[in-house]
Design a protein around this motif. Structure first.
Motif, PDB file in Angstrom:
ATOM      1  N   LEU A  68       0.817  -1.215   0.000  1.00  0.00           N
ATOM      2  CA  LEU A  68       0.000   0.000   0.000  1.00  0.00           C
ATOM      3  C   LEU A  68       0.853   1.268   0.000  1.00  0.00           C
ATOM      4  CD1 LEU A  68      -2.705  -1.043   2.648  1.00  0.00           C
ATOM      5  CD2 LEU A  68      -2.955  -1.042   0.160  1.00  0.00           C
ATOM      6  N   PHE A  69       2.132   1.128   0.334  1.00  0.00           N
ATOM      7  CA  PHE A  69       2.993   2.296   0.518  1.00  0.00           C
ATOM      8  C   PHE A  69       4.050   2.400  -0.582  1.00  0.00           C
ATOM      9  CE2 PHE A  69       1.294   0.867   4.539  1.00  0.00           C
ATOM     10  CZ  PHE A  69       0.757   2.039   5.075  1.00  0.00           C
ATOM     11  N   LEU A  70       3.701   1.895  -1.751  1.00  0.00           N
ATOM     12  CA  LEU A  70       4.630   1.826  -2.876  1.00  0.00           C
ATOM     13  C   LEU A  70       5.260   3.180  -3.198  1.00  0.00           C
ATOM     14  CD1 LEU A  70       5.351  -0.649  -4.678  1.00  0.00           C
ATOM     15  CD2 LEU A  70       3.790   0.284  -6.385  1.00  0.00           C
ATOM     16  N   SER A  71       4.443   4.226  -3.239  1.00  0.00           N
ATOM     17  CA  SER A  71       4.951   5.529  -3.666  1.00  0.00           C
ATOM     18  C   SER A  71       5.849   6.188  -2.610  1.00  0.00           C
ATOM     19  CB  SER A  71       3.791   6.462  -4.016  1.00  0.00           C
ATOM     20  OG  SER A  71       2.933   6.631  -2.901  1.00  0.00           O
ATOM     21  N   PHE A  72       5.816   5.685  -1.365  1.00  0.00           N
ATOM     22  CA  PHE A  72       6.667   6.239  -0.309  1.00  0.00           C
ATOM     23  C   PHE A  72       8.052   5.577  -0.268  1.00  0.00           C
ATOM     24  CE2 PHE A  72       2.309   6.868   1.090  1.00  0.00           C
ATOM     25  CZ  PHE A  72       2.312   8.196   1.515  1.00  0.00           C
ATOM     26  N   MET A  73       8.186   4.440  -0.947  1.00  0.00           N
ATOM     27  CA  MET A  73       9.396   3.631  -0.788  1.00  0.00           C
ATOM     28  C   MET A  73      10.666   4.284  -1.327  1.00  0.00           C
ATOM     29  SD  MET A  73       7.893  -0.188  -1.460  1.00  0.00           S
ATOM     30  CE  MET A  73       6.600  -0.853  -0.386  1.00  0.00           C
ATOM     31  N   PRO A  74      10.643   4.917  -2.500  1.00  0.00           N
ATOM     32  CA  PRO A  74      11.888   5.522  -2.988  1.00  0.00           C
ATOM     33  C   PRO A  74      12.503   6.510  -2.002  1.00  0.00           C
ATOM     34  CG  PRO A  74      10.299   5.397  -4.765  1.00  0.00           C
ATOM     35  CD  PRO A  74       9.564   4.999  -3.523  1.00  0.00           C
ATOM     36  N   LYS A  75      11.706   7.427  -1.474  1.00  0.00           N
ATOM     37  CA  LYS A  75      12.246   8.413  -0.541  1.00  0.00           C
ATOM     38  C   LYS A  75      12.685   7.764   0.766  1.00  0.00           C
ATOM     39  CE  LYS A  75      10.033  12.587  -2.297  1.00  0.00           C
ATOM     40  NZ  LYS A  75       9.111  13.714  -2.002  1.00  0.00           N
ATOM     41  N   ALA A  76      11.973   6.713   1.183  1.00  0.00           N
ATOM     42  CA  ALA A  76      12.348   6.025   2.416  1.00  0.00           C
ATOM     43  C   ALA A  76      13.742   5.419   2.295  1.00  0.00           C
ATOM     44  CB  ALA A  76      11.313   4.943   2.744  1.00  0.00           C
ATOM     45  N   PHE A  77      14.066   4.853   1.142  1.00  0.00           N
ATOM     46  CA  PHE A  77      15.414   4.310   0.941  1.00  0.00           C
ATOM     47  C   PHE A  77      16.453   5.425   0.860  1.00  0.00           C
ATOM     48  CE2 PHE A  77      13.489   0.209  -0.450  1.00  0.00           C
ATOM     49  CZ  PHE A  77      14.232  -0.613   0.391  1.00  0.00           C
ATOM     50  N   GLU A  78      16.093   6.526   0.253  1.00  0.00           N
ATOM     51  CA  GLU A  78      17.045   7.635   0.140  1.00  0.00           C
ATOM     52  C   GLU A  78      17.367   8.274   1.486  1.00  0.00           C
ATOM     53  OE1 GLU A  78      16.210   9.160  -4.423  1.00  0.00           O
ATOM     54  OE2 GLU A  78      15.190  10.163  -2.766  1.00  0.00           O
ATOM     55  N   ARG A  79      16.533   8.051   2.484  1.00  0.00           N
ATOM     56  CA  ARG A  79      16.758   8.644   3.810  1.00  0.00           C
ATOM     57  C   ARG A  79      17.747   7.852   4.659  1.00  0.00           C
ATOM     58  NH1 ARG A  79      11.046  10.628   6.318  1.00  0.00           N
ATOM     59  NH2 ARG A  79      12.438  11.042   8.088  1.00  0.00           N
ATOM     60  N   PHE A  80      18.052   6.624   4.256  1.00  0.00           N
ATOM     61  CA  PHE A  80      19.051   5.859   5.005  1.00  0.00           C
ATOM     62  C   PHE A  80      20.433   6.513   4.840  1.00  0.00           C
ATOM     63  CE2 PHE A  80      16.296   1.883   4.463  1.00  0.00           C
ATOM     64  CZ  PHE A  80      15.904   1.886   5.793  1.00  0.00           C
ATOM     65  N   HIS A 142       4.540   5.981 -13.819  1.00  0.00           N
ATOM     66  CA  HIS A 142       5.399   6.808 -14.673  1.00  0.00           C
ATOM     67  C   HIS A 142       6.533   7.410 -13.844  1.00  0.00           C
ATOM     68  CE1 HIS A 142       6.616   9.492 -17.872  1.00  0.00           C
ATOM     69  NE2 HIS A 142       6.484  10.523 -17.060  1.00  0.00           N
ATOM     70  N   TYR A 143       6.196   7.937 -12.683  1.00  0.00           N
ATOM     71  CA  TYR A 143       7.212   8.492 -11.786  1.00  0.00           C
ATOM     72  C   TYR A 143       8.174   7.404 -11.313  1.00  0.00           C
ATOM     73  CZ  TYR A 143       9.090   9.476  -7.149  1.00  0.00           C
ATOM     74  OH  TYR A 143       9.914   9.570  -6.060  1.00  0.00           O
ATOM     75  N   LEU A 144       7.625   6.236 -10.923  1.00  0.00           N
ATOM     76  CA  LEU A 144       8.462   5.158 -10.393  1.00  0.00           C
ATOM     77  C   LEU A 144       9.414   4.604 -11.443  1.00  0.00           C
ATOM     78  CD1 LEU A 144       5.870   3.239  -8.170  1.00  0.00           C
ATOM     79  CD2 LEU A 144       7.812   4.625  -7.383  1.00  0.00           C
ATOM     80  N   ARG A 145       8.986   4.575 -12.717  1.00  0.00           N
ATOM     81  CA  ARG A 145       9.885   4.125 -13.784  1.00  0.00           C
ATOM     82  C   ARG A 145      11.078   5.071 -13.927  1.00  0.00           C
ATOM     83  NH1 ARG A 145       5.171   1.765 -16.269  1.00  0.00           N
ATOM     84  NH2 ARG A 145       4.457   3.781 -16.994  1.00  0.00           N
ATOM     85  N   MET A 146      10.807   6.370 -13.860  1.00  0.00           N
ATOM     86  CA  MET A 146      11.905   7.334 -13.957  1.00  0.00           C
ATOM     87  C   MET A 146      12.842   7.204 -12.759  1.00  0.00           C
ATOM     88  SD  MET A 146      10.241  10.799 -15.587  1.00  0.00           S
ATOM     89  CE  MET A 146       9.037  11.048 -14.279  1.00  0.00           C
ATOM     90  N   TRP A 147      12.261   7.066 -11.569  1.00  0.00           N
ATOM     91  CA  TRP A 147      13.092   6.934 -10.370  1.00  0.00           C
ATOM     92  C   TRP A 147      13.891   5.638 -10.403  1.00  0.00           C
ATOM     93  CZ3 TRP A 147      13.972   3.572  -6.428  1.00  0.00           C
ATOM     94  CH2 TRP A 147      14.712   4.054  -5.343  1.00  0.00           C
ATOM     95  N   ASP A 148      13.291   4.551 -10.866  1.00  0.00           N
ATOM     96  CA  ASP A 148      13.970   3.263 -10.904  1.00  0.00           C
ATOM     97  C   ASP A 148      15.165   3.293 -11.848  1.00  0.00           C
ATOM     98  OD1 ASP A 148      13.938   0.464  -9.986  1.00  0.00           O
ATOM     99  OD2 ASP A 148      13.512  -0.014 -12.074  1.00  0.00           O
ATOM    100  N   THR A 149      15.023   3.989 -12.957  1.00  0.00           N
ATOM    101  CA  THR A 149      16.139   4.142 -13.895  1.00  0.00           C
ATOM    102  C   THR A 149      17.269   4.937 -13.254  1.00  0.00           C
ATOM    103  OG1 THR A 149      14.586   4.083 -15.756  1.00  0.00           O
ATOM    104  CG2 THR A 149      16.778   4.965 -16.195  1.00  0.00           C
ATOM    105  N   LEU A 150      16.902   6.001 -12.542  1.00  0.00           N
ATOM    106  CA  LEU A 150      17.898   6.796 -11.824  1.00  0.00           C
ATOM    107  C   LEU A 150      18.581   5.960 -10.740  1.00  0.00           C
ATOM    108  CD1 LEU A 150      19.179   9.563 -11.093  1.00  0.00           C
ATOM    109  CD2 LEU A 150      17.216   9.920  -9.564  1.00  0.00           C
TER     110      LEU A 150
END
Length: 365
Positions: A68-80, A142-150
């Motif tokens: 349910l929290f898919l869209s929060f995951m990229p930033k959560a990893f970047e905070r480590f 669309h956002y997650l694809r761009m972030w995943d490539t980055l």
């Protein structure tokens, strides 16, 4: 060297979590960074004092419904904050590879797959939602694809769990990957060489892309006995469509699964997997596989020696494969099948990972 291990989430014990356990055997002092840790389920495998979680750990439902929290995951990893580590090992099928490291550190990603739900399976994932939900998720994807490539560009070295996944990494990330097959517990899954019983077997999470529905449809038609081990959102639907010759056992521990592996005529494997640990486990028990001819099974199953392939994910193709197997069942040698599985053991995995790291960092380990 200071080493950190990173993984998406520790909520169930699957193939990717077993990779993390092997990483811990290589680097026992390394902490594990992860989004959420379900201690109730995995506390026997991971020491809570060695697991560092994200802020999502404290959000209600996150430990049980992390999807349910898919869209929060990229930033959560970047905070480590991983600046103190010399080596970062990620076990990733989604966003763990997106951690930010310092210029001095080396980031090696063991990639189980580029996330399918935002790449090639996004249409399959979205098809059952209504228009508004689809519209919302398409924007997120669309956002997650761009972030995943980055995020893939933050990785110094990729390891793929199969040649199949190495090709996907090259397709979506334009990166080369070393192939190291994942660890399979061939010391636990062993043959008994007792008399085989008259049933076929499926061991799988019951989700749509595993195509267990295809097997149910086939066995409804041919009336042979099929036993299904596993649970998931498709459980009630599949059980409702199944005839009396199909038995659903739900979730079962490894001891029961091993017993059923040893007794079955063959494992039915109708889906596409990046590697597919279950087909290797059943071969380690000396039994063959009837599998759809795509994905990791092409690297773990030897056609007409340890299993039989069918070319299309349809009823007629699978029925034809089962018919061929019934005629040729006596030609399958359990000892040869077992020998094939032994090349995927845990010690082999650890040795190959250590050798790969040594080639990169030398004697700093």
């Amino acid at each position: 060297m200071k080493v950190a291990i990173v993984h998406e989430w520790l909520t169930t014990l699957g193939g990717s979590e077993k990779v993390v356990l092997e990483f811990k055997k290589i680097f026992p002092e390394a902490p594990i960074y992860t989004l959420v840790f379900n201690e109730e389920k995995l506390g026997n495998y991971f020491d809570k004092n060695e697991v560092i979680t994200s802020y999502l750990q404290h959000i209600p439902l996150a430990k049980k419904k992390h999807q349910l929290f898919l869209s929060f995951m990229p930033k959560a990893f970047e905070r480590f904050d991983l600046r103190e580590y010399d080596l970062i090992l990620t076990s990733s099928s989604a966003f763990a590879k997106g951690v930010i490291s310092s210029p001095k550190s080396i980031h090696i990603c063991y990639c189980h797959t580029p996330p399918r739900y935002i790449w090639d399976l996004s249409y399959e994932y979205l098809k059952d939602y209504n228009f508004l939900v689809r519209w919302y998720l398409e924007k997120k994807f669309h956002y997650l694809r761009m972030w995943d490539t980055l995020a893939a560009n933050r990785v110094d070295y990729f390891i793929a769990n199969s040649n199949y996944i190495a090709n996907r990494i090259k397709k979506f990330y334009k990166r080369e990957a070393k192939v190291i097959y994942p660890p399979v517990d061939v010391q636990y899954f062993t043959p008994s060489y007792e008399k085989v019983e008259d049933f076929y077997l499926i061991v799988s999470r019951l989700v749509s892309y595993k195509r267990v529905d295809l097997a149910v449809e086939v066995f409804n038609r041919i009336s042979k006995k099929l036993i299904v081990i596993g649970d998931g959102p498709e459980y009630k639907k599949l059980k409702a469509m199944a005839k009396r010759n199909i038995e659903f056992m739900g979730f079962q521990p490894d001891s029961v699964i091993r017993e059923m592996y040893r007794k079955c005529k063959a494992l039915i494997f109708p889906g596409v997997e990046d590697f597919g640990i279950v087909p290797v486990e059943v071969q380690a028990c000396g039994r063959p596989v009837i599998a759809y001819k795509e994905g990791g099974v092409l690297e773990t199953v030897i056609e007409n020696k340890t299993g039989i392939f069918f070319d299309k994910q349809d009823v007629e193709s699978l029925i034809k494969a089962i018919g061929k197997f019934e005629k040729e069942i006596d030609t399958f040698d359990s000892r040869f099948i077992r020998k094939n599985a032994e090349r995927f053991g845990q010690e082999r995995f650890r040795e190959q990972i250590k050798n790969f790291i040594f080639e990169i960092v030398g004697d700093k380990t």
